[in-house]
Design an enzyme around this catalytic site. Structure first.
Site, mmCIF file in Angstrom:
data_model
loop_
_atom_site.group_PDB
_atom_site.id
_atom_site.type_symbol
_atom_site.label_atom_id
_atom_site.label_comp_id
_atom_site.label_asym_id
_atom_site.label_seq_id
_atom_site.Cartn_x
_atom_site.Cartn_y
_atom_site.Cartn_z
ATOM 1 N N ASP A 238 87.626 72.627 53.511
ATOM 2 C CA ASP A 238 87.086 72.062 52.279
ATOM 3 C C ASP A 238 86.542 70.666 52.592
ATOM 4 O O ASP A 238 86.879 70.069 53.616
ATOM 5 C CB ASP A 238 88.218 71.985 51.252
ATOM 6 C CG ASP A 238 87.796 71.307 49.973
ATOM 7 O OD1 ASP A 238 86.662 71.558 49.525
ATOM 8 O OD2 ASP A 238 88.595 70.517 49.434
ATOM 9 N N ASP B 249 85.762 67.734 49.877
ATOM 10 C CA ASP B 249 86.341 66.609 49.120
ATOM 11 C C ASP B 249 87.855 66.560 49.260
ATOM 12 O O ASP B 249 88.541 67.551 49.011
ATOM 13 C CB ASP B 249 85.956 66.724 47.641
ATOM 14 C CG ASP B 249 84.471 66.496 47.461
ATOM 15 O OD1 ASP B 249 84.005 65.423 47.846
ATOM 16 O OD2 ASP B 249 83.791 67.415 46.975
ATOM 17 N N ASP C 215 92.580 71.142 49.269
ATOM 18 C CA ASP C 215 93.551 70.366 48.494
ATOM 19 C C ASP C 215 93.813 70.954 47.105
ATOM 20 O O ASP C 215 94.641 70.423 46.362
ATOM 21 C CB ASP C 215 93.086 68.907 48.348
ATOM 22 C CG ASP C 215 91.771 68.819 47.608
ATOM 23 O OD1 ASP C 215 90.820 69.546 47.981
ATOM 24 O OD2 ASP C 215 91.675 68.049 46.634
#
Lengths: 177, 177
Positions: free
Chosen positions: B7, B9, B134
């Protein structure tokens, strides 16, 4: 629900048609519209002219106003009752196309959620039961069942289940009455 | 080669850090930097202030200059000797971020091919052995092995294998000397 992923250029969008119009109207060419439907522009055009086509594809705005393929909107809408529909386009090749492609999908396929849109490069990353695409380079690494959508550049390809148009997609994927 | 998808961000990019700087410098707030590392901004801030944060995320340019997470570049470079690395970011939520995100990846992770970049919505579409992310909302529908990257908004989440930083990613995925 099974997942059905659709390519954009030359499947939902008639990208080849827009390119042909450019060749016929703006290029110095001996070809007729019919000639330009028989093979890829890469094979048909002089390398210099094909270079111009590549530059047009790379420029902002090109993807904004491509015509929708006949029957695509109605068929995709009906398919979305039976399948989880995703749209996956190799937009990474043309970074200037991102916003045009996103807006094009919002305009013509507003019933497809943004969560179901994928801009990718290599389509082996797509986790889907089916993929309808006009490029064998996308279908070969794909892990599910690939269906080749007929386009001028793939007329002589064998070894794939093939659909010629959206009526045939409807025939293949929708229940018969 | 196994495929490892990352991922962007709050995994590669320190998005939360940039947002905290904005809160501390531009908002009227009682929080310290330490306070703002303890929970999501959605939980901590007044809805009006969080609305401002959403507008900032939606604006062009926000993603262009996010700092890279400590150790990310070196570790991803080493991982790419052992894994097929893909980067998948839920960019469809922020259409103005497309070009910023693409340029950010080219700038900081130029060794990742454009074919291995994916802008998506729902990450259940990602076909990969591993996903480091996250957000549990991304890991739950993912079909491979999901690893939670620690971030202020997921400190209390249980039930996922977790890494706190890029040293721990390296520890988990790279061979030990």
């Amino acid at each position: 629900m099974l997942r059905l992923t659709l390519d954009m250029d030359d499947v939902l969008a008639d990208t080849h048609e827009k390119l042909i119009d450019i060749v016929l109207n703006e290029f110095d060419t001996i070809y007729s519209r019919e000639d330009l439907m028989k093979d890829s522009l890469r094979n048909l055009l002089h390398p210099k002219q094909y270079g111009k086509i590549r530059n047009i594809l790379l420029s902002e705005g090109f993807f904004a106003d491509i015509p929708v393929k006949k029957g695509a909107v109605e068929t995709v809408r009906r398919l979305s009752d039976y399948y989880e529909i995703y749209i996956a386009t190799a937009a990474m090749e043309f970074p200037n196309s991102f916003v045009d492609k996103y807006n094009w999908l919002k305009k013509h396929f507003d019933f497809i959620d943004w969560k179901n849109i994928v801009f990718c490069g290599d389509k082996s990353i797509i986790n889907s039961d089916y993929l309808i695409d006009d490029h064998t380079k996308n279908l070969i690494p794909f892990k599910g069942t690939g269906i080749l959508f007929t386009a001028p550049h793939n007329l002589n390809v064998t070894g794939f289940q093939r659909v010629d148009n959206w009526d045939e997609v409807s025939e293949l994927f929708l229940p018969h009455r």
